[in-house]
Scaffold this motif. Structure first.
Motif, mmCIF file in Angstrom:
data_model
loop_
_atom_site.group_PDB
_atom_site.id
_atom_site.type_symbol
_atom_site.label_atom_id
_atom_site.label_comp_id
_atom_site.label_asym_id
_atom_site.label_seq_id
_atom_site.Cartn_x
_atom_site.Cartn_y
_atom_site.Cartn_z
ATOM 1 N N ILE A 35 47.737 70.761 -35.621
ATOM 2 C CA ILE A 35 49.161 70.464 -35.731
ATOM 3 C C ILE A 35 49.928 71.212 -34.645
ATOM 4 O O ILE A 35 49.461 72.236 -34.127
ATOM 5 C CB ILE A 35 49.674 70.840 -37.137
ATOM 6 C CG1 ILE A 35 50.910 70.014 -37.494
ATOM 7 C CG2 ILE A 35 49.925 72.339 -37.250
ATOM 8 C CD1 ILE A 35 51.267 70.082 -38.973
ATOM 9 N N LYS A 36 51.111 70.680 -34.301
ATOM 10 C CA LYS A 36 51.961 71.307 -33.281
ATOM 11 C C LYS A 36 53.395 71.375 -33.794
ATOM 12 O O LYS A 36 53.799 70.561 -34.637
ATOM 13 C CB LYS A 36 51.934 70.493 -31.981
ATOM 14 C CG LYS A 36 50.561 70.378 -31.339
ATOM 15 C CD LYS A 36 50.629 69.566 -30.049
ATOM 16 C CE LYS A 36 50.952 68.108 -30.338
ATOM 17 N NZ LYS A 36 50.909 67.286 -29.094
ATOM 18 N N ASP A 39 55.412 68.224 -34.081
ATOM 19 C CA ASP A 39 55.096 67.229 -35.111
ATOM 20 C C ASP A 39 56.147 67.179 -36.211
ATOM 21 O O ASP A 39 55.959 66.486 -37.221
ATOM 22 C CB ASP A 39 53.734 67.536 -35.741
ATOM 23 C CG ASP A 39 52.572 67.156 -34.831
ATOM 24 O OD1 ASP A 39 52.662 66.102 -34.188
ATOM 25 O OD2 ASP A 39 51.603 67.929 -34.770
ATOM 26 N N THR A 40 57.243 67.897 -36.049
ATOM 27 C CA THR A 40 58.253 67.956 -37.105
ATOM 28 C C THR A 40 58.707 66.566 -37.528
ATOM 29 O O THR A 40 58.707 66.233 -38.733
ATOM 30 C CB THR A 40 59.463 68.781 -36.634
ATOM 31 O OG1 THR A 40 59.051 70.132 -36.404
ATOM 32 C CG2 THR A 40 60.576 68.752 -37.681
ATOM 33 N N ILE A 43 55.949 64.688 -39.384
ATOM 34 C CA ILE A 43 55.732 65.141 -40.756
ATOM 35 C C ILE A 43 56.796 64.547 -41.683
ATOM 36 O O ILE A 43 56.499 64.088 -42.794
ATOM 37 C CB ILE A 43 55.753 66.686 -40.834
ATOM 38 C CG1 ILE A 43 54.594 67.270 -40.009
ATOM 39 C CG2 ILE A 43 55.677 67.149 -42.276
ATOM 40 C CD1 ILE A 43 53.226 66.923 -40.518
ATOM 41 N N THR A 75 54.372 73.296 -39.593
ATOM 42 C CA THR A 75 54.042 72.951 -38.205
ATOM 43 C C THR A 75 53.844 74.163 -37.305
ATOM 44 O O THR A 75 53.367 74.015 -36.182
ATOM 45 C CB THR A 75 55.146 72.065 -37.596
ATOM 46 O OG1 THR A 75 56.406 72.750 -37.716
ATOM 47 C CG2 THR A 75 55.220 70.725 -38.323
#
Length: 892
Positions: A35-36, A39-40, A43, A75
């Motif tokens: 995850i990074k 990725d907010t 998600i 994240t």
């Protein structure tokens, strides 16, 4: 592949090596990555698509929207104590898995799978990868809390092969289990990988709807050929040409784009110029196409960077879209099944149906392979040309052939190999039920075709041969030999043993045949029976019946020149009739007989199991029979159990390696204390040595160690040579040490090899060498030899690829030509073979466990009747490079 997701910026410490493309349960492909922070948005979008029930099962509360604080925590991870992975399809998150460390050795794990992608095995994939990552950081145990009604998630844990303990408290099921791989968990993971990859290939070989993109009106165009061949073969599904500049092609309605084709498309044949392929891929992805066959050239096989870049982008787009791809630069694929009749290839006709599956990489070679099979009358079940092999490979097709009832033997022409560890594993599984014949020409560091993605190997060709031998593969040198063997194993029962009867009508031919058989490791136990040249068909039949009836015969080898009295067909019928009455193997050499091609079969009903393979010369028949017999012996033997030495402490070994790499990130050779500590963690004791600078130091060291001692040079060019120039042995007192010092110092000082060391005198025995090297392509390679001239001058070294079984270790010891010196040569007492095998087993396990060990050399290893002693050890460590078969499901 590079990182994929909603942002291009990678956070600090982002572990690119964890990224993987995986085949899901339904045969589609998804991309797994850490995850990074970027990725907010992904998600939030993922959570918004979930049902109220799924949200409650995951969070134990009706959280219709996640707070910004929660998403930030999800994240932003440290990729060690807090790890999260996402599974994406077309950049959309479809699954999330995470663990949070709760103690030095345990972590809590949780998953969330998209409602729209349930049933695809996503939870199992995430658990498998999280468990492997956690072990890298010393975590040995997972815990989880699951609501009782969340049966799908409970099944993910219980079906993974771990020993799961459960406890119900306050309406929540608490689970905990050790994540150290077990035989069962490994078997579960490999079984899932097999089923998924086999299904993905089945979708390619058994499509219902095929679109040919770039199907031109010109008969000379590539797309026109593919469309025509599909139609001419009588494909049982639907074929759609795609061409914006034509309304009809070969009587079929043409569509402007793949998006205009009515209904779903299983397989798209892409035959457009290379610069247009990427655009077509995007269109296919948007249209939901399952798989691509890219026949276009102009990728990495070109000698320029543009083709390399285009091919890398092709892989990224195809994998990111959930599709699989054969090619680019592929000759095509064929399935002769009457229910399919797929000829998506440049072959002008569908080959006759048969039971041989064929795989080749290059297009030109594919043409030669198909033509050779047709000349022999050898029917095929399926055929594939992988082209540049950027995705679907021989490994994938072997997964399919394991379950394919239409395929009884497999032939592979390999010009390169991207993942030999996985190949070995799959080939071994396939070879236990079906013969696997491999032309291994060019598979080395010296012959990789342009366009093939492969790691360069440091290993010698003997290592590749050893890997194939471990897997039970029938190794041949060319296509001619491949078909020589194939026409035997496809049409005849496997030989039950090495005993052969030779029956013919020429003493010269009989002697030639017997000699050829002996040269292939076979034993002539009946005959040669040489009938007179005027023998009748009845006499032929009687001689053959007697040979088949002989209990000391496993195979019957017939060799005839044209008879004078009997008609040709009468002789062939005599061979057929005799073979039909027996379950023994039969091969034939008929020289110059009219009406019988030496490359055909004496068959009734085409591909009947009563077909007798016929060869032009006795040497060809003997070669095929020898290969089939050796394979039958491999298939019938006990392959042993995986070695599992006791007294291993992996944590101590990992601490030694990580401590060294933290100080020397580029890696280095370990000092003696580090080497001893590392090997001791795996139950390998290295005899201590004492380096000495003066004769008085040598005497003091000898007295500390205890007489008798050895005094030897530390110079690499002299150590372990087996001669006397660098070593003095059996020094029983101070005077002997002083005399040895003077002798060695005088001899070695001019060579700058005068630094010496003292070691306890070992029991007289046989000096051996055991090594393990981490190869970029093969992974760990364990080697064994008898020290001295056998290894250094005669290159008498054998190799095996871990993981090893007890049988493989035993075979490694026995396979060196100098092995008799270990077993009582000329009346000497045999060495303690079990102790030597245990040492090699420990080396194989440490090399398999720890890819950071770049090289490990135990020399000399003193093997004697009472056991083994490791008198010298050298270990070099280096930063870990991800192996081609990393122990968790991944497409490479």
């Amino acid at each position: 592949m590079g990182a994929m997701g909603t942002g291009n910026e990678l956070p600090p410490g982002y572990p690119v090596q964890w990224e993987a493309d995986v085949v899901l349960r339904d045969g589609s492909v998804a991309h797994l990555r850490p995850i990074k922070p970027s990725d907010t948005a992904g998600i939030h979008a993922f959570h918004a698509r979930q049902s109220e029930e799924s949200i409650y099962l995951r969070f134990f509360a009706p959280l219709r929207r996640l707070s910004d604080k929660d998403v930030h925590r999800f994240t932003h991870v440290d990729y060690e104590d807090r790890v999260a992975l996402v599974l994406t399809l077309r950049d959309e998150i479809i699954g999330i898995g995470r663990y949070d460390r709760v103690s030095p050795t345990s972590a809590e794990v949780a998953f969330n799978v998209s409602d729209h992608y349930q049933g695809k095995g996503i939870g199992s994939v995430l658990l498998e990868h999280l468990a492997a990552i956690a072990q890298e950081f010393g975590i040995t145990r997972f815990t989880a809390e699951v609501l009782p009604q969340n049966r799908k998630m409970l099944a993910v844990f219980s079906d993974a092969g771990y020993e799961v303990s459960r406890k119900v408290e306050d309406g929540v099921v608490s689970l905990h289990f050790d994540i150290e791989p077990t035989d069962r968990s490994k078997a579960v993971a490999m079984s899932r990988e097999h089923r998924a990859e086999a299904l993905s290939v089945s979708r390619i070989l058994r499509p219902q709807v095929v679109a040919v993109i770039g199907a031109g009106r010109s008969p000379d165009s590539m797309g026109h050929h593919f469309l025509g061949n599909l139609l001419d073969a009588g494909f049982t599904g639907t074929v759609h040409p795609v061409n914006a500049r034509a309304k009809k092609i070969l009587g079929r309605t043409a569509y402007d784009t793949i998006a205009d084709v009515p209904g779903p498309v299983d397989l798209a044949v892409v035959a457009v110029p290379a610069e247009k392929v990427l655009g077509v891929v995007d269109e296919c992805a948007a249209a939901g196409v399952d798989a691509l066959l890219v026949v276009s050239a102009g990728f990495a096989e070109r000698a320029d960077g543009e083709g390399d870049d285009r091919q890398a982008e092709l892989v990224r787009r195809v994998r990111g879209s959930g599709m699989r791809i054969v090619g680019p630069n592929s000759f095509g694929i064929i399935n002769t099944d009457a229910e399919v009749r797929l000829n998506a290839s440049l072959s002008p006709s569908l080959p006759p149906a048969g039971r041989l599956g064929l795989f080749a990489q290059s297009g030109a070679l594919g043409i030669a392979v198909l033509a050779s099979a047709e000349r022999r009358g050898l029917g095929l079940s399926t055929f594939a040309s992988a082209g540049n092999r950027i995705d679907v490979s021989g490994n994938d097709f072997m997964q399919y052939w394991i379950d394919d009832d239409a395929t009884e033997a497999v032939g592979l022409y390999l010009e390169s190999m991207g993942n030999p560890r996985k190949f070995s594993r799959i080939a071994r599984n396939l070879g236990r039920i079906k013969p696997v014949i491999v032309v291994r020409s060019g598979v080395s560091a010296y012959g990789v075709p342009p366009g093939h993605r492969v790691r360069r190997t440091k290993a010698r060709p003997e290592v590749f041969a050893a890997m194939l031998g471990q897997a039970g593969v029938i190794q041949v040198s060319n296509v001619h030999q491949l078909f020589d063997v194939a026409q035997l194993v496809v049409h005849q029962p496997l030989p039950a043993g090495r005993r052969v009867a030779v029956v013919g009508n020429s003493s010269a031919l009989g002697a030639l045949s017997a000699g050829a058989l002996a040269g292939r490791g076979l034993e002539v136990t009946h005959g040669p029976v040489n009938l007179p040249s005027d023998a009748t068909a009845e006499q032929f039949r009687a001689a053959l019946d007697e040979a088949f009836a002989d209990p000391d015969v496993d195979s019957v080898f017939t060799c005839f020149i044209p008879p004078i009295v009997a008609h040709d067909e009468e002789v062939t019928e005599a061979v057929r009739a005799a073979a039909r009455q027996s379950e023994k193997t039969c091969v034939a050499t008929f020289l110059g007989m009219s009406g019988v091609s030496p490359d055909s079969h004496l068959a009734e009903g085409g591909e009947s199991h009563q077909a007798i393979p016929v060869y032009a010369m006795p040497e060809d028949a003997a070669y095929a029979l020898g290969k089939a017999t050796k394979y039958a012996q491999w298939r019938g033997k006990d392959h042993g159990e995986p070695v599992a030495p006791t007294g291993i402490n992996r944590r101590v070994a990992e601490d030694v390696v990580q401590t060294v790499l933290s100080v020397s990130p580029e890696g280095r050779r370990l000092d003696p204390d580090e080497t001893s500590a590392l090997l001791a963690a795996y139950g390998i004791e290295v005899w201590p040595t004492r380096r000495v600078a003066t004769v008085d130091d040598a005497v003091a060291a000898a007295e500390d160690i205890g007489y008798p001692v050895v005094l030897k040079s530390t110079a690499p060019m002299l150590r372990h040579q087996g001669g006397v120039t660098g070593v003095r042995v059996d020094l029983a007192n101070e005077q002997a040490v002083r005399e040895a010092w003077a002798s060695l110092h005088e001899r070695l000082s001019p060579l700058a090899a005068g630094q010496l060391e003292v070691q306890r005198m070992a029991t007289p025995g046989v000096a051996c060498v055991v090594t393990a090297d981490e190869d970029p392509l093969f992974g760990p390679v364990v080697s064994f030899g008898v020290a001295g001239l056998p290894t250094e001058l005669l290159d008498d070294i054998s190799h095996r690829i871990p993981p090893l079984t007890d049988v493989a270790v035993s075979e490694l010891i026995s396979s060196v030509k100098a092995a008799p010196v270990l077993h009582g040569h000329r009346g000497s007492t045999p060495v303690h073979r079990a102790a030597l095998a245990d040492l090699i087993a420990r080396v194989s396990v440490i090399s398999d466990d720890m890819p950071e060990i770049e090289s490990l050399r135990l020399a000399p290893v003193n093997a004697h009747p009472g056991g083994v002693e490791v008198l010298g050890a050298e270990v070099t460590v280096a930063p870990m490079e991800r192996r081609t078969d990393p122990g968790r499901r991944s497409l490479t």
